[in-house]
Motif scaffolding. Structure first.
Motif, PDB file in Angstrom:
ATOM      1  N   SER A  84      52.388   7.985 -33.617  1.00 24.74           N
ATOM      2  CA  SER A  84      51.692   9.217 -33.998  1.00 24.74           C
ATOM      3  C   SER A  84      50.398   9.330 -33.212  1.00 24.74           C
ATOM      4  O   SER A  84      49.912   8.340 -32.642  1.00 24.74           O
ATOM      5  CB  SER A  84      51.366   9.201 -35.489  1.00 24.74           C
ATOM      6  N   GLY A  85      49.848  10.537 -33.224  1.00 24.39           N
ATOM      7  CA  GLY A  85      48.602  10.773 -32.514  1.00 24.39           C
ATOM      8  C   GLY A  85      47.480   9.876 -33.015  1.00 24.39           C
ATOM      9  O   GLY A  85      46.748   9.271 -32.227  1.00 24.39           O
ATOM     10  N   ALA A  86      47.346   9.793 -34.339  1.00 23.37           N
ATOM     11  CA  ALA A  86      46.268   8.985 -34.914  1.00 23.37           C
ATOM     12  C   ALA A  86      46.387   7.537 -34.451  1.00 23.37           C
ATOM     13  O   ALA A  86      45.394   6.887 -34.120  1.00 23.37           O
ATOM     14  CB  ALA A  86      46.318   9.065 -36.439  1.00 23.37           C
ATOM     15  N   TYR A 102      38.641  16.614 -33.979  1.00 24.95           N
ATOM     16  CA  TYR A 102      39.715  16.173 -34.878  1.00 24.95           C
ATOM     17  C   TYR A 102      40.516  15.091 -34.167  1.00 24.95           C
ATOM     18  O   TYR A 102      40.976  15.288 -33.045  1.00 24.95           O
ATOM     19  CB  TYR A 102      40.652  17.324 -35.269  1.00 24.95           C
ATOM     20  N   HIS A 103      40.712  13.946 -34.855  1.00 23.72           N
ATOM     21  CA  HIS A 103      41.451  12.858 -34.219  1.00 23.72           C
ATOM     22  C   HIS A 103      42.484  12.202 -35.120  1.00 23.72           C
ATOM     23  O   HIS A 103      43.104  11.225 -34.704  1.00 23.72           O
ATOM     24  CB  HIS A 103      40.471  11.825 -33.668  1.00 23.72           C
ATOM     25  N   GLY A 104      42.676  12.719 -36.364  1.00 20.27           N
ATOM     26  CA  GLY A 104      43.746  12.179 -37.200  1.00 20.27           C
ATOM     27  C   GLY A 104      43.304  11.879 -38.621  1.00 20.27           C
ATOM     28  O   GLY A 104      42.180  12.187 -39.019  1.00 20.27           O
ATOM     29  N   GLU A 150      38.165  15.812 -27.291  1.00 24.33           N
ATOM     30  CA  GLU A 150      39.284  16.700 -26.956  1.00 24.33           C
ATOM     31  C   GLU A 150      38.793  17.669 -25.873  1.00 24.33           C
ATOM     32  O   GLU A 150      37.763  18.311 -26.058  1.00 24.33           O
ATOM     33  CB  GLU A 150      39.698  17.534 -28.177  1.00 24.33           C
ATOM     34  N   GLU A 166      41.902  21.471 -33.887  1.00 19.91           N
ATOM     35  CA  GLU A 166      41.707  21.822 -35.302  1.00 19.91           C
ATOM     36  C   GLU A 166      40.322  22.435 -35.521  1.00 19.91           C
ATOM     37  O   GLU A 166      40.128  23.240 -36.417  1.00 19.91           O
ATOM     38  CB  GLU A 166      41.879  20.588 -36.202  1.00 19.91           C
ATOM     39  N   ASP A 201      41.203  12.950 -25.626  1.00 18.56           N
ATOM     40  CA  ASP A 201      42.259  13.100 -26.624  1.00 18.56           C
ATOM     41  C   ASP A 201      43.011  14.393 -26.303  1.00 18.56           C
ATOM     42  O   ASP A 201      42.580  15.488 -26.653  1.00 18.56           O
ATOM     43  CB  ASP A 201      41.650  13.138 -28.038  1.00 18.56           C
ATOM     44  N   ILE A 221      46.077  15.077 -27.300  1.00 19.41           N
ATOM     45  CA  ILE A 221      47.233  15.097 -28.197  1.00 19.41           C
ATOM     46  C   ILE A 221      47.715  16.530 -28.441  1.00 19.41           C
ATOM     47  O   ILE A 221      48.913  16.788 -28.482  1.00 19.41           O
ATOM     48  CB  ILE A 221      46.891  14.351 -29.503  1.00 19.41           C
ATOM     49  N   GLN A 222      46.783  17.470 -28.574  1.00 19.75           N
ATOM     50  CA  GLN A 222      47.183  18.876 -28.767  1.00 19.75           C
ATOM     51  C   GLN A 222      47.259  19.645 -27.450  1.00 19.75           C
ATOM     52  O   GLN A 222      48.070  20.552 -27.293  1.00 19.75           O
ATOM     53  CB  GLN A 222      46.217  19.578 -29.738  1.00 19.75           C
ATOM     54  N   LYS A 237      52.068  14.891 -29.922  1.00 19.56           N
ATOM     55  CA  LYS A 237      52.600  16.238 -30.137  1.00 19.56           C
ATOM     56  C   LYS A 237      53.672  16.726 -29.141  1.00 19.56           C
ATOM     57  O   LYS A 237      54.845  16.548 -29.391  1.00 19.56           O
ATOM     58  CB  LYS A 237      51.440  17.231 -30.240  1.00 19.56           C
TER      59      LYS A 237
HETATM   60  C1  PLP Z   1      47.195  16.292 -34.192  1.00 21.77           C
HETATM   61  C2  PLP Z   1      46.097  15.576 -33.514  1.00 21.77           C
HETATM   62  C3  PLP Z   1      45.851  14.207 -33.748  1.00 21.77           C
HETATM   63  C4  PLP Z   1      46.627  13.399 -34.756  1.00 21.77           C
HETATM   64  O1  PLP Z   1      47.980  13.308 -34.435  1.00 21.77           O
HETATM   65  P1  PLP Z   1      49.028  12.871 -35.576  1.00 21.77           P
HETATM   66  O2  PLP Z   1      50.327  12.735 -34.850  1.00 21.77           O
HETATM   67  O3  PLP Z   1      49.032  13.951 -36.609  1.00 21.77           O
HETATM   68  O4  PLP Z   1      48.542  11.567 -36.127  1.00 21.77           O
HETATM   69  C5  PLP Z   1      44.827  13.607 -33.033  1.00 21.77           C
HETATM   70  N1  PLP Z   1      44.091  14.301 -32.135  1.00 21.77           N
HETATM   71  C6  PLP Z   1      44.310  15.604 -31.891  1.00 21.77           C
HETATM   72  C7  PLP Z   1      43.489  16.293 -30.861  1.00 21.77           C
HETATM   73  C8  PLP Z   1      45.304  16.294 -32.584  1.00 21.77           C
HETATM   74  O5  PLP Z   1      45.492  17.597 -32.367  1.00 21.77           O
END
Ligand code: PLP
Length: 448
Positions: A125-127, A153-155, A226, A231, A259, A261-262, A288
Motif C-alpha cells: 500500500s501507499g502508506a 497526505y501520506h496515509g 507530494e 488529499e 510522494d 502515490i497519487q 495507486k
Molecule cells: C493515497 C495516498 C497515500 C496512501 O496510500 P494507501 O495505499 O491508501 O496507503 C499516500 N500518499 C499519497 C500522496 C496518497 O495519495
C-alpha cells in the motif's frame, strides 16, 4: 458476458433499491469508520463507467481515487494477472523469488526521473511505501527527523498519520503519533497572504528557516513532499518552490522523497509529476495507478541510499505479490501502448477549458464562486469559495458532489477546508463521456 457499453444510463434513483439493501447489510457488518462516498454497489466497471447492482451505469470521475488510470479490468492487466493466477499465487519474494518482481523493479528504475543507478523495493500500500522510504532514509543518513508540509497526505498508519497534516478525519482520536516529524509551510499560491507571485520564494524561505532554526538541518533524515498535494486539495506548489527545497536538501545531506502515490504513472500527463520542474528525487514512492487496481506499492531511488538498509531489514509477507506484479506489467504496457500521458494532457485541455468558462459564468453568482481551477493532466480540481471572497465554501462543495452523484457522475471532494471538487477520470475515458460529465457538473452549478 456482454460488452460494457460506454454510456451513462440511469434506470433507478441513485442509490437504487438493491444498493440500499446492500448498504443496510454493510451498516450491520462493517464498522462505520470505513465510510462510503457514494453508496452504489458496483458489479462491473471499465473504460469510463461503473455499472451497479440496479442496472445503472455511472460516469467515473474518480478512478477509485486515481487508481484505475488504465481503466478497470484493462485487457493487458487481466491477461497477465490471469495467467499468473493459474501459475502460482504466492511464494513470498523473501523466501523464493520470481521474475515478475524484478521486472517491475527494472521498469520503475527506468521510468522514474534521473539516469543514476537505482533500486526498487515493492510493498502492498501507499502508506507502507512511505513508511519504508522513511526507514531507508534514516538508515542511510543515521538521522531521525522527517520534514513534511502543510496540506500533506501520506496515509493512515501510525507514522503516516503523523506525516499527514489534516486532523479530521485522518487523525482525530488516533494518537499518540510517531515522534520526530516536523511540518513546514507549502507554497499554496491561491491562499498565500502576500499574493501568489511572492509565494514560492517566501514559502521556501519560511520552510528552510523553520528547518534550520527549529529542527537543525543536520538532524533531518528526509524531506517528504507530494509534487501536487492530493488529499490536501490538488495544490500545485508555486513554481520555483520545489527546486528550492530540493537544492536545500542536497546542500544538507537530506534525502528528498517525492510522494508520487497519487500523481504518478501518467496521471498528470507525465510519467511522474516531478518531471514538470525537472526534479530528480533521491527516493520516490508510488502506488495507486501502478497496477490497474491490484494492491502494489514501491519505493524507488538511488542505489546507495536504497542499499543502506541491512539484509532482511526491508520486506513483508505479501510485498510485490506475483499477481500484483503481473498486473503492474500489464498496466505499464497499457500506458505505453495507448500513450496515456498524451491522453492525460488532452483531458486537462478539455476540462480546464470548460471549467474556466464555468468560473467566469459563476463570477456574479450569489451562492458560490470558483476561486481557482487547477491541477495537471487527469488530476483537475476547482476550489469553491463564498461569493466575492476567498472563504472556503464546503457546504456548496458537498451539495455539488451530491447533485453530481444523483445525476450518475462519480466525483470526489478533498482539501484541508473541504471545499475542493476533484476530478480523476480513468485516462482511457472517451471524450464524449468526459464532456457529458462536465455537462452534469455545469448543470449542478446552475442549480446550487
Ligand atoms: C493515497 C495516498 C497515500 C496512501 O496510500 P494507501 O495505499 O491508501 O496507503 C499516500 N500518499 C499519497 C500522496 C496518497 O495519495
Amino acid at each position: 458476458m456482454t460488452e460494457l457499453s460506454q454510456e451513462r444510463r440511469l434506470v433507478t434513483s441513485i442509490p437504487g433499491p438493491k444498493s440500499q439493501e446492500l448498504m443496510a447489510r454493510k451498516v450491520a457488518a462493517v464498522p462505520s469508520g470505513v465510510g462510503v462516498t457514494l453508496p452504489v454497489f458496483v458489479t462491473r466497471a471499465g473504460g469510463g463507467v461503473l455499472e451497479d447492482v440496479d442496472g445503472n451505469s455511472l460516469i467515473d470521475f474518480g478512478s477509485g481515487i486515481a487508481v484505475t488510470s488504465v481503466g478497470n479490468s484493462a485487457e493487458a492487466v487481466v491477461r497477465r494477472a490471469t495467467a499468473q493466477l493459474a501459475d502460482f499465487t504466492h511464494t513470498c519474494f523473501m523466501v523464493t523469488p520470481y521474475e515478475g518482481y524484478v521486472e517491475v523493479a527494472e521498469q520503475l528504475n527506468e521510468l522514474t526521473p534521473g539516469d543514476h543507478e537505482k533500486r526498487t523495493a515493492l510493498f502492498n500500500s501507499g502508506a507502507e511505501a512511505v513508511e519504508n522510504a522513511v526507514k531507508i532514509a534514516r538508515a542511510y543518513t543515521k538521522r531521525t527527523a522527517v520534514v513534511v508540509f502543510d496540506h500533506g497526505y501520506h496515509g493512515r498508519t501510525n507514522l503516516t498519520m503523523a506525516l499527514t497534516a489534516k486532523n479530521m478525519p485522518y487523525k482525530e482520536g488516533f494518537g499518540p503519533f510517531a515522534p520526530e516529524v516536523y511540518r513546514v509551510p507549502l507554497a499554496y499560491g491561491y491562499r498565500w497572504l502576500t499574493g501568489a507571485e511572492n509565494c514560492a520564494e517566501e514559502a521556501a524561505a519560511q520552510a528552510i528557516d523553520m528547518i534550520t532554526k527549529q529542527v537543525g538541518a543536520e538532524n533531518v533524515a528526509a524531506i517528504v513532499i507530494e509534487p501536487i498535494a492530493g488529499e490536501g486539495g490538488f495544490i500545485e506548489p508555486a513554481k520555483g518552490f520545489l527546486p528550492k527545497i530540493v537544492e536545500f536538501a542536497k546542500a544538507n545531506g537530506i534525502v528528498f522523497v517525492a510522494d508520487e502515490i497519487q500523481t504518478g504513472f501518467c496521471r498528470t500527463g507525465q510519467w511522474f509529476a516531478c518531471e514538470d520542474e525537472g526534479i530528480v528525487p533521491d527516493l520516490i514512492t508510488t502506488a495507486k495507478g501502478i497496477a490497474g487496481g491490484l494492491p502494489l506499492a514501491a519505493v524507488t531511488g538511488r542505489a546507495e541510499i536504497m542499499d543502506a538498509a541491512h539484509v532482511g531489514g526491508l520486506g513483508g509477507t505479501y510485498g510485490g505479490n506475483p499477481v500484483a506484479c503481473a498486473a503492474a506489467l500489464g498496466a505499464i504496457e497499457t500506458m505505453k501502448e495507448l500513450d496515456l500521458n498524451a491522453r492525460a494532457r488532452r483531458i486537462e485541455e478539455v476540462m480546464k477549458g470548460r471549467l474556466l468558462a464555468m468560473q467566469e459564468k459563476l463570477a456574479d453568482s450569489a451562492t458560490v464562486n470558483i476561486g481557482e481551477v487547477r491541477g495537471r493532466g487527469g488530476m483537475i480540481a476547482v476550489e469553491l469559495v463564498e461569493p466575492g471572497t476567498k472563504n472556503p465554501n464546503a457546504a456548496a462543495t458537498a451539495a455539488l458532489a451530491k447533485a453530481c452523484h444523483a445525476a450518475g457522475l462519480v466525483v470526489l471532494t478533498c482539501g484541508t477546508y473541504g471545499n475542493v471538487l476533484r476530478f480523476l477520470p480513468p485516462l482511457v475515458i472517451g471524450e464524449d463521456l468526459l464532456n457529458e460529465g462536465l455537462d452534469i457538473i455545469e448543470g449542478a452549478f446552475a442549480r446550487v
